[in-house]
Write a protein that holds these residues in place. Structure first.
Motif, PDB file in Angstrom:
ATOM      1  N   SER A  16       0.851  -1.171   0.000  1.00  0.00           N
ATOM      2  CA  SER A  16       0.000   0.000   0.000  1.00  0.00           C
ATOM      3  C   SER A  16       0.897   1.234   0.000  1.00  0.00           C
ATOM      4  CB  SER A  16      -0.883  -0.006   1.252  1.00  0.00           C
ATOM      5  OG  SER A  16      -1.497   1.243   1.430  1.00  0.00           O
ATOM      6  N   ALA A  17       0.481   2.293  -0.677  1.00  0.00           N
ATOM      7  CA  ALA A  17       1.288   3.517  -0.741  1.00  0.00           C
ATOM      8  C   ALA A  17       1.549   4.082   0.652  1.00  0.00           C
ATOM      9  CB  ALA A  17       0.597   4.557  -1.623  1.00  0.00           C
ATOM     10  N   ASP A  18       0.645   3.849   1.591  1.00  0.00           N
ATOM     11  CA  ASP A  18       0.832   4.338   2.962  1.00  0.00           C
ATOM     12  C   ASP A  18       1.985   3.636   3.677  1.00  0.00           C
ATOM     13  OD1 ASP A  18      -1.318   6.003   2.566  1.00  0.00           O
ATOM     14  OD2 ASP A  18      -2.761   4.685   3.569  1.00  0.00           O
ATOM     15  N   GLN A  19       2.303   2.414   3.257  1.00  0.00           N
ATOM     16  CA  GLN A  19       3.390   1.643   3.868  1.00  0.00           C
ATOM     17  C   GLN A  19       4.760   2.061   3.338  1.00  0.00           C
ATOM     18  OE1 GLN A  19       1.780  -2.182   2.460  1.00  0.00           O
ATOM     19  NE2 GLN A  19       2.089  -2.875   4.567  1.00  0.00           N
ATOM     20  N   VAL A  20       4.799   2.633   2.143  1.00  0.00           N
ATOM     21  CA  VAL A  20       6.055   2.894   1.445  1.00  0.00           C
ATOM     22  C   VAL A  20       6.581   4.283   1.804  1.00  0.00           C
ATOM     23  CG1 VAL A  20       7.141   3.112  -0.823  1.00  0.00           C
ATOM     24  CG2 VAL A  20       5.407   1.363  -0.437  1.00  0.00           C
ATOM     25  N   VAL A  21       7.847   4.335   2.193  1.00  0.00           N
ATOM     26  CA  VAL A  21       8.519   5.600   2.490  1.00  0.00           C
ATOM     27  C   VAL A  21       9.144   6.168   1.224  1.00  0.00           C
ATOM     28  CG1 VAL A  21      10.383   6.671   3.814  1.00  0.00           C
ATOM     29  CG2 VAL A  21       8.987   4.860   4.836  1.00  0.00           C
ATOM     30  N   ALA A  22       9.783   5.284   0.435  1.00  0.00           N
ATOM     31  CA  ALA A  22      10.442   5.688  -0.811  1.00  0.00           C
ATOM     32  C   ALA A  22      10.627   4.448  -1.678  1.00  0.00           C
ATOM     33  CB  ALA A  22      11.791   6.333  -0.530  1.00  0.00           C
ATOM     34  N   TYR A  23      10.823   4.692  -2.961  1.00  0.00           N
ATOM     35  CA  TYR A  23      11.152   3.589  -3.864  1.00  0.00           C
ATOM     36  C   TYR A  23      12.004   4.109  -5.003  1.00  0.00           C
ATOM     37  CZ  TYR A  23       7.332   5.179  -6.945  1.00  0.00           C
ATOM     38  OH  TYR A  23       6.518   5.910  -7.763  1.00  0.00           O
ATOM     39  N   SER A  24      12.723   3.190  -5.615  1.00  0.00           N
ATOM     40  CA  SER A  24      13.548   3.516  -6.770  1.00  0.00           C
ATOM     41  C   SER A  24      13.058   2.686  -7.943  1.00  0.00           C
ATOM     42  CB  SER A  24      15.013   3.195  -6.488  1.00  0.00           C
ATOM     43  OG  SER A  24      15.783   3.348  -7.665  1.00  0.00           O
ATOM     44  N   ARG A  25      12.874   3.356  -9.075  1.00  0.00           N
ATOM     45  CA  ARG A  25      12.417   2.688 -10.290  1.00  0.00           C
ATOM     46  C   ARG A  25      13.172   3.264 -11.471  1.00  0.00           C
ATOM     47  NH1 ARG A  25       6.663   4.123 -11.511  1.00  0.00           N
ATOM     48  NH2 ARG A  25       7.610   5.716 -12.771  1.00  0.00           N
ATOM     49  N   ASP A  26      13.792   2.411 -12.246  1.00  0.00           N
ATOM     50  CA  ASP A  26      14.528   2.827 -13.443  1.00  0.00           C
ATOM     51  C   ASP A  26      15.579   3.891 -13.138  1.00  0.00           C
ATOM     52  OD1 ASP A  26      12.949   1.088 -14.954  1.00  0.00           O
ATOM     53  OD2 ASP A  26      11.430   2.635 -15.315  1.00  0.00           O
ATOM     54  N   GLY A  27      16.243   3.761 -11.981  1.00  0.00           N
ATOM     55  CA  GLY A  27      17.313   4.685 -11.623  1.00  0.00           C
ATOM     56  C   GLY A  27      16.840   6.008 -11.042  1.00  0.00           C
ATOM     57  N   ARG A  28      15.557   6.176 -10.868  1.00  0.00           N
ATOM     58  CA  ARG A  28      15.007   7.405 -10.275  1.00  0.00           C
ATOM     59  C   ARG A  28      14.433   7.091  -8.905  1.00  0.00           C
ATOM     60  NH1 ARG A  28      12.046  10.400 -15.332  1.00  0.00           N
ATOM     61  NH2 ARG A  28      13.937  10.589 -16.562  1.00  0.00           N
ATOM     62  N   ILE A  29      14.604   8.047  -7.984  1.00  0.00           N
ATOM     63  CA  ILE A  29      14.154   7.865  -6.603  1.00  0.00           C
ATOM     64  C   ILE A  29      12.893   8.692  -6.384  1.00  0.00           C
ATOM     65  CG2 ILE A  29      14.736   8.211  -4.175  1.00  0.00           C
ATOM     66  CD1 ILE A  29      17.692   7.921  -5.040  1.00  0.00           C
ATOM     67  N   TYR A  30      11.900   8.055  -5.787  1.00  0.00           N
ATOM     68  CA  TYR A  30      10.643   8.730  -5.452  1.00  0.00           C
ATOM     69  C   TYR A  30      10.430   8.604  -3.953  1.00  0.00           C
ATOM     70  CZ  TYR A  30       9.899   8.384 -10.459  1.00  0.00           C
ATOM     71  OH  TYR A  30      10.053   8.486 -11.816  1.00  0.00           O
ATOM     72  N   GLU A  31      10.132   9.732  -3.310  1.00  0.00           N
ATOM     73  CA  GLU A  31       9.912   9.728  -1.863  1.00  0.00           C
ATOM     74  C   GLU A  31       8.522  10.258  -1.561  1.00  0.00           C
ATOM     75  OE1 GLU A  31      13.093  11.901   0.027  1.00  0.00           O
ATOM     76  OE2 GLU A  31      14.560  10.366  -0.480  1.00  0.00           O
TER      77      GLU A  31
END
Length: 152
Positions: A59-74
């Motif tokens: 769930s998006a509420d559980q996620v602090v940050a993620y990396s996809r295709d070399g880009r970081i999303y927080e």
């Protein structure tokens, strides 16, 4: 000696072309970091990590940050008119310096014409300022030195 140097340079270039530097996608939750061969962000407020063993959904509420295709999303607070709304969104981390981070927030009011805004937050997630016509030059000089990446 000259021929040996040329052969050495050709050898190094040949080996460096064989090296394939891939970035690993990951998801950070309160439990820690998990690495995946691919990460997908869905429209249904889920972040999915894909491995050889299958899919793992968060769930998006559980996620602090993620990396996809070399880009970081927080996950950071959404700001409207310089005030936090109480909502959160995943924004792309562009750069950071001296305890401050620049994020690109893409807003889809109209799917064919998304609006991008650049926002500055402190490391603790506190909103600082939005790039606008008055401060873009100064903020670009501070964060990007000679590169004008974020504009009005």
């Amino acid at each position: 000696m000259k021929n040996l140097s040329i052969l050495l340079i050709i050898g190094i270039l040949g080996l460096s072309s064989l090296v394939n530097a891939q970035t690993t996608d990951y998801i950070i939750t309160g439990d820690g970091v998990k690495y995946y061969s691919k990460v997908r962000a869905g429209l249904s407020s889920t972040i999915t990590g894909i491995n050889e063993s299958g899919k793992e959904r968060f769930s998006a509420d559980q996620v602090v940050a993620y990396s996809r295709d070399g880009r970081i999303y927080e996950r950071v607070p959404v700001v409207v008119d310089n005030k936090e709304t109480g909502r959160y969104a995943f924004m792309e981390l562009i750069t950071y310096r001296n305890g401050l981070k620049v994020y690109k927030h893409t807003i889809f009011h109209d799917i064919s014409n998304p609006v991008e805004e650049y926002l500055v937050y402190r490391n603790d997630g506190t909103y600082v300022v939005k790039f606008d016509g008055r401060n873009t030059t100064t903020l670009n000089q501070f964060f990007f030195h000679m590169h004008n990446l974020a504009g009005n």
